[in-house]
Design a protein around this motif. Structure first.
Motif: not given
Length: 821
Positions: A328, A330-331, A370, A388, A422, A442, A445
């Protein structure tokens, strides 16, 4: 099962581990606990280069277990739980410390126990001890940590999982003349013996282990505050040159700008800590970001500003709310990339057109947001950063700013001092996006291939555009807009697989791809005539076109200038240049306009036109573009003007100062960066920038000069350049300047065929210095590439590194040198 190494057992542990009776802690250990607090106490010995420490780990058991496992790469001396010295075991290869709970009374689910671990640990890629260095005008040494993603266990036993947040305190005995900074508040500063004091910081809030950090040096502090009175500080080594007060003020302004968007800043203060030989650009330790000294002192330069803004943005995304797993990541990185450009909006969108900065996100093909197949250390590709940020920007464009930032504030409020994954993050946008766009998000990603645009011939039209998006990376449509002579506009929106016919009239005034700047630039294919028509349509070549361009946002202006510079399109005359500069809304656009003017002036064969360009450019170049815009043209970006205007006359005050090595430090870094945009004759380069690179009283000035010289070295043929670089390398062990020096040397050696053996010897010496660890992989790869045609010499080079204190990544390259090629 991998072999184990048993190490450093307590008296009670020895019979347990040597008789073979019972089970092993490693076999029984679980992660059935949640850590509440880490309390670190210790001192660093510069003679042995080891931290001698004790950490108390308070944890609450979430299940009944006979043993617990911690991540650890330290030399454990003893383990205590209350009055009990439990058995423990170490799996050195996997970095696991297993501690038995069988002899500890009253240990059940829900109970909190405190484990005290005595240990020592040497320096590593996560615990740096940088002494006074050859070639560094600032003499103060520095000790610091750098732990993302899994590095905390290399200086403190811990549960190195991002979602296990705990409170943290660190108490170190340090020399009287040095200062400590760490997460949280200063709670103790007391004398401890002659010429020493003990300093302690502690947090009242939780944070993941990778953000726990400390740094020790002879620090000075520049201070500012936000509109609400939040303290903002810049910590730097004593006598380090730089605009530190201005940076503190800029950081306070960034917080004021971001607060209405993402909510109140979450900690009690914000400190930027500048450190020597810092291995990466920056690290967002909670409340205290660590950054490189040579790229973090000048907020008037876009690189410094954006790096500082990126780490600051992490205080919300990454620190207040961290990631559940490294898949996760990338968040937090995508949000930081997006918000760094938002913090600098005043420099890129002066007219308030609402640019979303998509053109600043350099997504790579085949690199997804991801990648679950990669280990945590390998996940830091461009995917979790630029790609991202592009995904998030597409979501933002669909929801609108008001809704987008409201959702972000709700996410931070709901998950504050916790973690998010995610699925939960994307779920937060589902209502605003709707089911179709949410499904696209989604899918994006994990998408690898980037969209591509194909130009196709179309009867009775300019051309047709076909947008191919094989992996579904697009969430928001790509808009193509064109303007008429009366200022009217038409547009088409494309998602993957769409084909749009662009009428012939669309090329008359100006065609703008992605006017809201949602997307990065996509690869475009088409035959010569179509590509020429596409290019000319995107450059204003008429009065109407320039009028339209003046009314657009900074991003659209920069895109038009970029296309013009690449094609040499004459979108201005010398007489029009000053007026155009006054109409541009981005600092980068103003720098690019000067760059284009230099290109046009250098291309013309008409003597009168060249003279007109020189007359128009000279007064503009003397002062230069806004310094923030230099980042859009780079080192050497105004080289085309070097034969158009008299550089010796324009900068007659500065050149003698460079020839003296800036001994009085009287050319600001920002001005020096600007001078590096030009190109001088070979011998003049060494007489000016060469002296700065060798003698300037700051590493920042030396770095600027060396970046310039490394680029210039691609074209040199004089052996004087080989001598210059070899002498400089021999006198330098600073990781901040070595990369450019090594690159410049490699070009000079390659171009002249001289000095190869001496250069390789310098590389070997550099690789035997622990202070240069951040450049070890680069040094090895430079050597391997230069010796690629001489297997015996390459083998000898790698063999000379057998006893070198290499980083793990560098050591791996000595075994697989082809990874450099």
């Amino acid at each position: 099962m991998r072999p184990l190494r048993l190490a450093f057992f307590s008296a009670l542990a020895l019979p347990f581990l040597t008789t073979g009776c019972g089970s092993s802690p490693l076999e029984d250990a679980t992660r059935g606990y949640d850590v509440d607090r880490y309390e670190l106490t210790g001192a660093f010995d510069w003679n042995t280069r080891k931290l001698d420490a004790t950490v108390s780990v308070a944890l609450r058991l979430t299940e009944d277990t006979p043993a617990i496992a911690l991540d650890s790469h330290v030399a454990v001396k003893a383990v205590h739980i209350g009055a009990t010295d439990p058995a423990y075991e170490i799996d050195a290869q996997n970095g696991v410390l297993a501690i038995s709970l069988e002899d500890v009374s009253n240990v059940t689910t829900g109970e909190t126990i405190t484990i005290r671990i005595d240990y020592e640990v040497g320096t590593s890629d996560n615990l740096y001890a940088i002494p006074a260095r050859l070639g560094d005008p600032v003499l103060a040494r520095a000790l610091f940590t750098d732990s993302e993603p899994l590095g905390a266990s290399w200086w403190m036993p811990c549960n190195d999982e991002p979602s296990d947040r705990a409170k943290f305190s660190v108490s170190l005995a340090i020399p009287a003349q040095e200062q400590l900074i760490a997460n949280g508040r200063l709670v103790l500063d007391a004398e401890e013996g002659p010429n020493a004091h003990r300093v302690k910081y502690e947090t009242s809030w939780t944070l993941p282990t990778y953000q726990m950090a400390f740094a020790v040096s002879q620090f000075e502090v520049a201070k500012s505050q936000t509109k609400t009175g939040l303290p903002v500080e810049v910590w730097h080594r004593r006598e380090l040159p730089g605009s530190h007060a201005e940076m503190a003020k800029a950081l306070a302004g960034m917080i004021d700008h971001l607060t209405p968007l993402v909510g109140p800043y979450p900690f009690e203060r914000y400190a930027l800590v500048l450190l020597p030989s810092f291995p990466v650009g920056g690290m967002e330790n909670a409340g205290i970001s660590f950054q490189r000294e040579t790229s973090s002192t000048e907020p008037a330069l876009s690189g410094d500003f954006y790096l500082a803004a990126h780490e600051l943005a992490h205080q919300w995304f990454g620190d207040l709310v961290t990631v559940e797993t490294w898949d996760d990541v990338w968040i937090k990185e995508g949000m930081a990339n997006q918000l760094e450009y938002e913090a600098g909006r005043a420099f890129t969108d002066a007219s308030g057109q609402g640019s979303l900065h998509g053109d600043q996100f350099f997504a790579e093909d085949a690199v997804p947001v991801r990648d679950r197949s990669l280990a945590p250390d390998d996940k830091y590709t461009s995917g979790p950063y630029d790609r991202a940020a592009w995904l998030l920007t597409q979501i933002r464009s669909l929801t609108g700013d008001a809704v987008y930032f409201e959702i972000l504030r709700k996410v931070l409020s709901a998950h504050g001092f916790g973690a998010i994954g995610t699925d939960a993050f994307l779920d937060a946008f589902e209502h605003a996006l709707g089911p179709e766009a949410t499904a696209r998000a989604r899918r994006a990603i994990d998408a690898k291939k980037l969209p591509r645009i194909a130009l196709q011939a179309e009867p009775n039209a300019a051309f047709a555009l076909v947008l191919d998006d094989p992996d579904g990376a697009l969430v928001a449509p790509l808009v193509v807009r064109w303007y008429g002579a009366d200022g009217s506009a038409e547009e088409v929106s494309l998602l993957g697989g769409a084909r749009a016919v662009i009428p012939a009239a669309a090329t008359d005034v100006l065609l703008v791809m992605d006017p809201d700047d949602v997307h990065p630039n996509f690869e475009l294919t088409g035959d010569g005539a179509l590509a020429e028509a596409w290019t000319s349509a995107r450059v204003p070549l008429s009065t109407n076109g320039n009028t339209v361009l003046a009314g657009l946002g900074g991003a659209a202006q920069m895109n038009a200038l970029r296309v013009a510079s690449l094609s040499g399109a004459a979108m201005m005359t010398p007489a029009e240049l000053p007026g155009l500069l006054g109409e541009l809304d981005a600092d980068g656009a103003k720098a690019m306009a000067l760059q284009l003017a230099c290109v046009l002036a250098s291309l013309t064969l008409d003597a009168a036109e060249k003279e007109a360009w020189a007359a128009a450019l000279a007064p503009l170049l003397e002062g230069g573009p806004p310094s923030f815009g230099l980042g859009w043209i780079g080192t050497g970006g105004l080289a085309a003007c070097s034969d158009v205007v008299p550089l010796d006359e324009l900068f007659s005050v500065e050149w003698p100062k460079l020839e003296a090595g800036l001994s009085a430090a009287d050319v600001p870094f920002v001005r020096l960066q600007y001078l590096a945009s030009f190109q001088l004759p070979e011998e003049r380069e060494l007489a000016t920038f060469g002296v700065v690179a060798s003698k300037a009283p700051s590493l920042r000035a030396r770095r600027i000069a060396l970046d310039h010289l490394a680029r210039r070295a691609r074209d040199v043929t004089s052996e004087a350049w080989v001598t210059f670089f070899l002498d400089l390398l021999h006198a330098t062990r600073t990781a901040e300047t070595l990369p450019s020096a090594m690159i410049g040397a490699s070009w000079a050696v390659f171009n002249t065929g001289a000095g190869l053996g001496a250069f390789v010897d310098e590389l070997v010496d550099i690789l035997h210095d622990e202070a240069t660890r951040p450049v070890h992989t680069r040094a090895i790869c430079i050597g391997v590439r230069l010796l690629a045609e001489d297997p015996a010499a390459k083998a000898a080079f790698l063999g000379d590194l057998a006893d070198a204190p290499l980083t793990e990544a560098a050591r791996a390259l000595t075994k697989k040198p082809n990874d450099c090629l």
